[in-house]
Design a protein around this motif. Structure first.
Motif, PDB file in Angstrom:
ATOM      1  N   VAL A  93       0.603  -1.094   0.233  1.00  0.00           N
ATOM      2  CA  VAL A  93       0.113  -0.105  -0.147  1.00  0.00           C
ATOM      3  C   VAL A  93       0.920   1.179  -0.207  1.00  0.00           C
ATOM      4  O   VAL A  93       1.999   1.275   0.845  1.00  0.00           O
ATOM      5  CB  VAL A  93      -0.778  -0.417   1.369  1.00  0.00           C
ATOM      6  CG1 VAL A  93       0.057   0.103   2.406  1.00  0.00           C
ATOM      7  CG2 VAL A  93      -1.386   1.301   0.865  1.00  0.00           C
ATOM      8  N   ASP A  94       0.372   2.106  -1.012  1.00  0.00           N
ATOM      9  CA  ASP A  94       1.429   3.562  -0.830  1.00  0.00           C
ATOM     10  C   ASP A  94       0.896   4.149   0.283  1.00  0.00           C
ATOM     11  O   ASP A  94      -0.029   4.133   1.357  1.00  0.00           O
ATOM     12  CB  ASP A  94       0.729   4.114  -2.084  1.00  0.00           C
ATOM     13  CG  ASP A  94       1.641   3.115  -3.658  1.00  0.00           C
ATOM     14  OD1 ASP A  94       2.548   2.681  -2.740  1.00  0.00           O
ATOM     15  OD2 ASP A  94       1.480   3.110  -4.768  1.00  0.00           O
TER      16      ASP A  94
ATOM     17  N   GLN B  87      -0.131   7.263  -0.230  1.00  0.00           N
ATOM     18  CA  GLN B  87      -1.879   8.234  -0.153  1.00  0.00           C
ATOM     19  C   GLN B  87      -2.821   7.411  -0.500  1.00  0.00           C
ATOM     20  O   GLN B  87      -4.266   7.359  -0.524  1.00  0.00           O
ATOM     21  CB  GLN B  87      -0.799   8.716  -1.497  1.00  0.00           C
ATOM     22  CG  GLN B  87      -1.030   7.754  -2.768  1.00  0.00           C
ATOM     23  CD  GLN B  87       0.047   7.748  -3.036  1.00  0.00           C
ATOM     24  OE1 GLN B  87       1.281   7.704  -2.756  1.00  0.00           O
ATOM     25  NE2 GLN B  87       0.479   7.222  -4.775  1.00  0.00           N
ATOM     26  N   ASP B  88      -2.392   5.843  -0.530  1.00  0.00           N
ATOM     27  CA  ASP B  88      -3.945   5.016  -0.220  1.00  0.00           C
ATOM     28  C   ASP B  88      -3.951   4.178   1.244  1.00  0.00           C
ATOM     29  O   ASP B  88      -5.053   3.907   1.183  1.00  0.00           O
ATOM     30  CB  ASP B  88      -3.235   3.985  -1.489  1.00  0.00           C
ATOM     31  CG  ASP B  88      -3.426   4.494  -3.088  1.00  0.00           C
ATOM     32  OD1 ASP B  88      -3.849   5.170  -2.847  1.00  0.00           O
ATOM     33  OD2 ASP B  88      -2.720   3.826  -3.913  1.00  0.00           O
ATOM     34  N   TYR B  89      -3.104   4.892   1.824  1.00  0.00           N
ATOM     35  CA  TYR B  89      -3.604   4.477   3.356  1.00  0.00           C
ATOM     36  C   TYR B  89      -4.425   5.285   3.866  1.00  0.00           C
ATOM     37  O   TYR B  89      -5.166   3.751   4.824  1.00  0.00           O
ATOM     38  CB  TYR B  89      -1.619   4.771   4.391  1.00  0.00           C
ATOM     39  CG  TYR B  89      -1.671   3.721   5.671  1.00  0.00           C
ATOM     40  CD1 TYR B  89      -0.987   3.444   5.764  1.00  0.00           C
ATOM     41  CD2 TYR B  89      -2.548   5.510   6.339  1.00  0.00           C
ATOM     42  CE1 TYR B  89      -1.568   2.617   7.430  1.00  0.00           C
ATOM     43  CE2 TYR B  89      -2.352   4.880   7.662  1.00  0.00           C
ATOM     44  CZ  TYR B  89      -1.059   3.270   8.162  1.00  0.00           C
ATOM     45  OH  TYR B  89      -2.085   3.050   9.512  1.00  0.00           O
TER      46      TYR B  89
ATOM     47  N   ASP C  41      -7.319   5.129   2.769  1.00  0.00           N
ATOM     48  CA  ASP C  41      -8.669   4.239   2.279  1.00  0.00           C
ATOM     49  C   ASP C  41      -8.912   2.826   2.421  1.00  0.00           C
ATOM     50  O   ASP C  41      -9.160   2.321   3.033  1.00  0.00           O
ATOM     51  CB  ASP C  41      -9.009   4.837   0.704  1.00  0.00           C
ATOM     52  CG  ASP C  41      -9.482   6.097   0.865  1.00  0.00           C
ATOM     53  OD1 ASP C  41     -10.234   6.962   1.777  1.00  0.00           O
ATOM     54  OD2 ASP C  41      -8.716   6.782  -0.661  1.00  0.00           O
ATOM     55  N   GLU C  42      -7.205   2.264   2.445  1.00  0.00           N
ATOM     56  CA  GLU C  42      -7.171   1.005   2.444  1.00  0.00           C
ATOM     57  C   GLU C  42      -6.996   0.832   3.534  1.00  0.00           C
ATOM     58  O   GLU C  42      -7.101  -0.309   3.837  1.00  0.00           O
ATOM     59  CB  GLU C  42      -6.348   0.424   0.998  1.00  0.00           C
ATOM     60  CG  GLU C  42      -5.955   1.007  -0.245  1.00  0.00           C
ATOM     61  CD  GLU C  42      -5.107   1.148  -1.201  1.00  0.00           C
ATOM     62  OE1 GLU C  42      -4.719  -0.829  -0.684  1.00  0.00           O
ATOM     63  OE2 GLU C  42      -5.325   0.078  -2.330  1.00  0.00           O
TER      64      GLU C  42
END
Length: 688
Positions: free
Chosen positions: A387-388, A390-392, A394-395
């Protein structure tokens, strides 16, 4: 090197000789029966020893000598073939970091010591030299040719004179190899090039003593004994093998105890001599760089426990942990006036520029960190995905909160908790926050009896936890104290718990195996499943959870149910498996240095107590309600992990209000907070 350094080096060599003398004495003891038998046999054959029982004594000593020699040969074989322990690392090939290798070699030339044979990275804030000359530590066959060609100019082997001889070219000679330089990966991203050079100077200087034959032989002997003890302690053996290896383990432990003191003094002398030699290289800069070492360690520890651990628990691993260290320490410099000078260093060239592909190296180090500290799989997969940053939110954050909220409502369903019908809100029968608050609220009669009622926010035994949530600056000041000493505000996310002892059973009546759902269960009935949940997991009694049972039976029952539910989910999770030997992976020779049964090698936190689990799940439910009914958003705080963003600002005052509800049954502070933000607890939330 100064006169003091020469003297310290001589002391280290004298200690190495003491270790070798112990080895020689052990060999002499093994040969003593054979020597006596030879004397008796020679004396009998020449007539110097004759008559009486000398013939029988000669045969007895001969048999004893043969047995002792066989035992000694077996022990020596185990010591020689045992694989010494090696730290899991990410190997860095020279073609992927030519500038880094050039800097290390220039540093070795300036110190007048041999250059390290290779460089590897470890997901830790430390650096050291590691001997990997044992044959078991060689690279796999598919990489042997490339490794020999890459190191050909350094080690001087595999040239044209040996390339045509099959026996020599198939197995490189490893005895002359210098140690491997292991560097902490956070250092490369946080430190500047000059700082990294200054920090590595004492480490690289240690290759000089390592090349001394006496010190190298003493180290090999000690490592072999340590590896033999590990082999003898392996449980997966048959009865005969356990008996034989038990004797081998006793002898090797005896030898290891005999040379332990000398070996420790030898290593201390080697380190002192290396530091003395390195004083001439960037001494002033090294003092400044040592401050950055402590800062990097604090930021790395905070990042793992507050940010990475929640993602690992959700089956996601952040693929840029080293970049996250820089972001976390930069955020600290913004919050804390004492750290204002940290950000000014970022204009200089970072040490990660010495790598050709820093992103790939960071990803490999991040995956290794997840494997070491959490026990995750060795390679990405459907249930173990990167997981990147910037996506942390949401994911990881959003999914974590909704998963915890769903688990909380499943346990409430198991306990038979139902909300009374509300004609004004027909859909309120779904998963609502009001259901949780009403269930955990202490009954009014308890306040009248004086047992334990609602308390004012900030009073009582949890006053420190309440004070923490007043603002982000207080959390930033506590960064250097480590995760075990820093109070945690639960409002920042479900995984921000203070470290606490293992959960234990909650006092209460015996569990009812068939709970009957009803609209308004009594507190005693709700507390009934608590002890059964803990007894089923064979947990010891915990004082915190016992306090919950005495203060609020509903809270104790719910905490026990969450603990049991989480244990069932962990037991049903797929086992961690390694990739096949023929697969493609990036760790090279470090691939098979430890088995999956040993993971995690360094767990970050002990198991959470029932009180902590309940506080986490209630916090998650509150955050879900805020996101679904008040427009709040999940966020990532570099110092505190998952956080709730309300109107773009971090909600840092939620934790004490949740604790007031969980520990004392007082819902008033939390209801005021919800009313102020416009959160509607009676509205159903979306779960996963």
């Amino acid at each position: 090197m100064t006169g003091m350094g020469v003297e310290v080096g001589a002391q280290a060599r004298s200690r190495a000789l003491a270790v070798l003398r112990i080895r020689s004495r052990a060999l002499a003891v093994a040969l003593l029966p054979a020597a006596v038998a030879v004397v008796l046999l020679v004396g009998g054959s020449t007539g110097h020893i004759a008559g009486g029982s000398w013939g029988a004594v000669s045969w007895i000593m001969s048999v004893l000598a043969v047995l002792v020699l066989l035992v000694a040969a077996g022990i020596a074989l185990v010591v020689a073939r045992a694989r010494p322990a090696v730290s899991p690392t990410v190997p860095i090939a020279e073609e992927s970091a030519p500038d880094l290798y050039r800097m290390v070699r220039d540093l070795a030339d300036r110190l007048d010591v041999p250059a390290p044979s290779a460089i590897a990275l470890t997901p830790d804030c430390d650096s050291w030299l590691e001997d990997r000359t044992h044959p078991a530590h060689g690279p796999p066959e598919r990489e042997a040719r490339d490794a020999r060609e890459a190191l050909e100019g350094v080690r001087g082997i595999g040239g044209a004179g040996t390339r045509g001889i099959r026996g020599l070219s198939s197995r490189p000679r490893r005895a002359p190899s210098a140690p491997v330089l292991v560097i902490g990966s956070p250092f490369l991203w946080w430190m500047r090039v000059g700082e990294l050079r200054a920090v590595l100077a004492p480490v690289v200087a240690g290759t000089g003593p390592s090349a001394h034959p006496d010190i190298a032989a003493a180290r090999r002997f000690v490592r072999g004994l340590d590896a033999a003890v590990a082999v003898a302690s392996e449980p997966t053996r048959g009865p005969l093998s356990r008996t034989v290896l038990g004797g081998v383990g006793w002898v090797t432990r005896l030898l290891l105890r005999s040379c332990r003191g000398h070996a420790a003094e030898m290593e201390r002398g080697v380190a002192t001599a290396a530091a003395e030699r390195a004083q001439a290289v960037d001494y002033g800069l090294r003092i400044v760089a040592q401050e950055q070492v402590g800062l990097a360690y604090a930021g790395w520890d905070r990042l793992l426990t507050r940010v990475a651990l929640p993602a690992w628990r959700m089956g996601r691993w952040p693929s840029r942990l080293d970049v996250g260290v820089v972001a976390a320490l930069t955020e600290l410099s913004r919050r804390d006036r004492l750290a204002e000078g940290f950000a000014s260093r970022l204009g200089e060239r970072p040490a990660c520029d010495l790598l050709e592909e820093p992103g790939t190296v960071d990803e490999a180090a991040s995956l290794l960190a997840a494997r070491l500290f959490h026990g995750g799989p060795a390679e990405p997969g459907p249930h173990w995905a990167p997981v990147d940053w910037q996506d942390y939110p949401d994911e990881v954050v959003d999914r974590k909160w909704r998963t915890d909220a769903a688990r909380l409502h499943r346990v409430l369903d198991t306990l038979g908790v139902r909300l009374p019908a509300n004609p004004a809100v027909p859909e309120a029968d779904g998963p609502t926050l009001a259901r949780v608050i009403d269930h955990l609220s202490a009954p009014p009669e308890k306040c009248e009896e004086g047992e334990q009622g609602p308390v004012a926010l900030g009073e009582g035994p949890d006053e420190n936890a309440v004070a923490l949530g007043e603002g982000p600056d207080e959390n930033a000041v506590a960064l250097g104290e480590g995760p075990d000493e820093t109070p945690v505000a639960l409002g920042e996310g479900p995984d921000e718990n203070p470290v606490a002892p293992d959960p234990g059973p909650v006092p209460g009546p015996h569990p009812d195996p068939h709970p009957h759902p009803h609209p308004g269960p009594e507190p005693a009935a709700l507390a009934a499943p608590s002890r059964g949940a803990y007894e089923k997991m064979a947990m010891a009694e915990d004082e915190d959870d016992a306090d919950l049972a005495r203060g609020n039976e509903r809270t104790a029952a719910l905490a026990a149910g969450l603990t049991a539910e989480l244990a069932r989910e962990e037991a049903a999770a797929p086992a961690v498996t390694s990739a096949p030997a023929g697969g493609t992976e990036q760790q090279g020779p470090d691939r098979a240095l430890w088995d999956d049964g040993m993971l995690p090698l360094f767990p970050l936190q002990p198991p959470r107590t029932g009180r902590e689990l309940l506080a986490d799940h209630v916090t998650a439910m509150v955050c879900c309600a805020a996101m679904d009914t008040a427009g709040a958003l999940p966020g990532l705080d570099w110092l505190d992990g998952p956080s709730l963003l309300v109107a773009g600002e971090r909600a840092a005052d939620l934790g004490p209000r949740v604790l007031a509800l969980v520990e004392t049954g007082d819902p008033a502070p939390l209801r005021d907070w919800l009313r102020h933000l416009g959160v509607r607890p009676e509205k159903p939330v979306r779960l996963v």
